[in-house]
Design an enzyme around this catalytic site. Structure first.
Site, PDB file in Angstrom:
ATOM      1  N   THR A   1       0.982  -1.122   0.132  1.00  0.00           N
ATOM      2  CA  THR A   1      -0.137   0.080   0.060  1.00  0.00           C
ATOM      3  C   THR A   1       0.771   1.349  -0.147  1.00  0.00           C
ATOM      4  OG1 THR A   1      -1.644   1.250   1.331  1.00  0.00           O
ATOM      5  CG2 THR A   1      -0.239  -0.219   2.593  1.00  0.00           C
TER       6      THR A   1
ATOM      7  N   GLU B   1      -4.994  -2.882   4.267  1.00  0.00           N
ATOM      8  CA  GLU B   1      -4.501  -3.465   5.649  1.00  0.00           C
ATOM      9  C   GLU B   1      -5.595  -4.142   6.507  1.00  0.00           C
ATOM     10  OE1 GLU B   1      -3.794  -0.321   4.854  1.00  0.00           O
ATOM     11  OE2 GLU B   1      -2.013   0.467   5.474  1.00  0.00           O
TER      12      GLU B   1
ATOM     13  N   LYS C   1      -7.185  11.078  -3.543  1.00  0.00           N
ATOM     14  CA  LYS C   1      -7.783   9.815  -4.088  1.00  0.00           C
ATOM     15  C   LYS C   1      -8.179  10.104  -5.580  1.00  0.00           C
ATOM     16  CE  LYS C   1      -8.083   5.951  -1.933  1.00  0.00           C
ATOM     17  NZ  LYS C   1      -8.811   4.887  -1.421  1.00  0.00           N
TER      18      LYS C   1
ATOM     19  N   TRP D   1      -4.244   6.282  -4.739  1.00  0.00           N
ATOM     20  CA  TRP D   1      -3.592   7.372  -4.058  1.00  0.00           C
ATOM     21  C   TRP D   1      -2.406   8.404  -4.917  1.00  0.00           C
ATOM     22  CZ3 TRP D   1      -5.538   7.968   0.473  1.00  0.00           C
ATOM     23  CH2 TRP D   1      -5.945   6.740   1.454  1.00  0.00           C
TER      24      TRP D   1
END
Ligand code: AMP
Length: 542
Positions: A185, A330, A437, A442
């Protein structure tokens, strides 16, 4: 006293065996732009065994990492199943990562083999020489000759490697706590962070995905899996679908509104999942090209907030309810789902549906305020959301430096700020950090700022996300020019060309006298956002 129950392991080998045998007639359908490719789950089972045999043949042993650099398609599904089921670790490489980050994650995970889609070879080829541990590249749906292999790397054709391999594989017994898959991520600062899912966490998460108050997937469903398999495990849909025998439609690289509309017309899925950008694009397309989409019993939307107006249009104009959900890489990613309480009707039910949703039994949640204290679930008190549960990350892979408080006393700090009602519905009010976003991906504002500020004529630059109809948010750069210097927005955009990925290039620029600061001297992005909202910024748009 110990229980008297069996300790059978929740392994993806069992999931593969189960799905391919009991739901042998369910299908994975890959869109090609023309006639779709169709494969039954029975065939998926055989192809997964062939892929596992081929990987063993290349020397993949133990928990070695096998990367995928692929679109959503049947070959990616085989990799999702074969790699963990043989005991190795699937590493889904995000094709949208900036090149340096791609190299970083492949090296950090120590990928031994990477399976690459033919259409992505040009993108992958540039970074391959810097991937130090990769020994084999397998090109699926394309010509392996298109990839020039650096010394020490062998390039294979997926079809040639896999065809002729035995259609069965002696799947090993696997400890359910061992690694099955990993996904990096990319946050605001520093290197991407690896989340490593276990067989157990994926199994339990898949059960939750199928539950009635979650995505409600079952054997009668045909799920259009738009959310990429390289981002947050496609929201767990591939494994969940295999578990219950739901068929899957994979859009491959055809993610624009027009082909999505074609897929809907041709395959009439009952369910679909994607970020708001995809649905906004589809709505615009449908305005000009009306089409019946009421075969969709529901679509799940997450990744960023689902705009209520979009939810209403979908339901009231097209008869398709939107189910809003929250999660993160996550959290596997399912964290909460906005199904209203049974007693709520009319506008009250809508108010619940606008929220990020209610936590399932396995996800515990709490809100922590700036003083480090837990705040009540009263629907008003705001705090940073922390979560805990069997499919929530407890750490990042391999000693990546993060804020030591990221995982404090067994809880994951999400970086999301919000409030929770007494009956457990979460509403996010802000992000603790200021990432942007865009289209479900991202963009780090800090990264952009640092690059802009590396220009000699720039004194300061602050980047905020501004609302965008198509991409949800796009970056706006507020620039302070050094005294005595001159620079134009065109020149700065040009300057960024070789520094950031093309889709991250900001198209809104504003020259300001100073960037507003907080009391401790940090950029005050809140004030910058209000200045933008009030139309006080003079903006050059591209
Ligand atoms: P990622 O790990 O890239 O999937 O991003 C996770 C982040 O996306 C979360 O921490 C939230 O900030 C944001 N996010 C996910 N779902 C939603 C949602 N339904 N509404 C608002 N933000 C969301």
């Amino acid at each position: 006293m110990l229980s008297t129950m069996q300790d059978d392991q929740l392994s993806l080998a069992n999931l593969l065996r189960h799905g391919s045998k009991l739901y042998a007639d369910s299908e994975v359908i890959t869109w090609t732009g023309g006639e779709a490719r169709r494969e039954t789950y029975g065939e998926v089972g055989k192809h997964s065994a062939q892929l596992a045999n081929a990987l063993r043949g290349l020397g993949v042993t133990g928990d070695q990492r096998v990367g995928t650099f692929m679109w959503n398609n049947a070959e990616h599904l085989a990799a999702y199943l074969a790699i963990p089921a043989m005991g190795a670790v699937l590493h889904t490489l995000n094709i949208r990562l900036f090149p340096e980050q791609l190299v970083f994650v492949a090296n950090h995970a120590e990928d031994h083999v990477v399976i690459v889609d033919g259409t992505l070879v040009p993108l992958f080829a540039k970074q391959l020489p810097e991937m130090k541990t990769v020994r084999h590249v397998i090109v699926a749906n394309g010509d392996p000759a298109s990839l020039e292999a650096p010394a020490g790397v062998q390039v294979h054709s997926y079809d040639e490697l896999v065809s002729g391999q035995p259609e069965t594989f002696d799947w090993p017994e696997i400890d359910e706590r061992s690694a099955a898959a990993m996904c990096y991520t990319s946050g605001t600062t520093g290197d991407p962070k690896g989340v490593v899912y276990s067989h157990r966490s994926i199994w339990l998460h898949s059960m939750q995905v199928c539950m009635t108050d979650s995505m409600r997937l079952d054997q009668s469903d045909k799920a259009l899996v738009i959310v990429p398999m390289f981002h947050a495990m496609s929201w767990g849909m591939p494994y969940a679908a295999m578990m219950v025998g739901a068929s899957m439609i994979m859009p491959d690289r055809f993610l624009q509104p027009e082909p999505i509309a074609q897929i809907l017309a041709a395959e009439r899925p009952t369910f679909a999942g994607a970020v708001p950008t995809i649905w906004q694009g589809l709505l615009q397309h449908l305005e000009a090209n009306p089409q019946d989409i009421s075969h969709l019993r529901e679509v799940v939307v997450g990744g960023s907030a689902a705009p209520p107006a979009m939810m209403h249009t979908f339901e009231e104009k097209y008869g398709v309810p939107i189910l809003h959900a929250w999660g993160m890489t996550e959290t596997s990613p399912l964290g909460s789902v906005a199904r209203p309480p049974a007693s709520a009707t009319g506008q009250e039910a809508w108010e619940y549906r606008y929220t990020q949703g209610r936590f399932p039994a396995s996800v515990r949640a709490r809100l922590i305020n700036d003083a480090g204290e837990e705040v009540p679930w009263d629907g008003e008190s705001v705090g940073e959301l922390e979560v805990k549960g069997p499919w929530i990350a407890a750490s990042y892979y391999g000693g990546i430096e993060v804020d030591p408080d990221k995982f404090h006393d067994g809880w994951l700090r999400t970086g999301d700020v919000g409030k929770i009602t007494p009956d457990g519905f979460l509403t996010l009010t802000d992000r603790a950090k200021d990432v942007i976003k865009s289209g479900g991906e991202w963009i780090s504002s800090v990264d952009l700022e640092n690059h802009v500020m590396s220009h000699p004529a720039v004194a300061e630059a602050a980047v905020i996300g501004v609302p965008d109809e198509k991409w949800d948010e796009r970056p706006l750069v507020a620039v302070v020019v050094r005294e005595g210097q001159q620079v134009t927005a065109e020149e700065l955009r040009e300057y960024l060309q070789d520094k950031v990925a093309k889709w991250q290039l900001p198209e809104h620029w504003s020259f300001v006298d100073e960037v507003p600061k907080t009391s401790v001297g940090k950029f005050d992005k809140k004030r910058l956002r209000s200045a933008h909202a009030e139309g006080k910024l003079d903006i050059r748009h591209f």
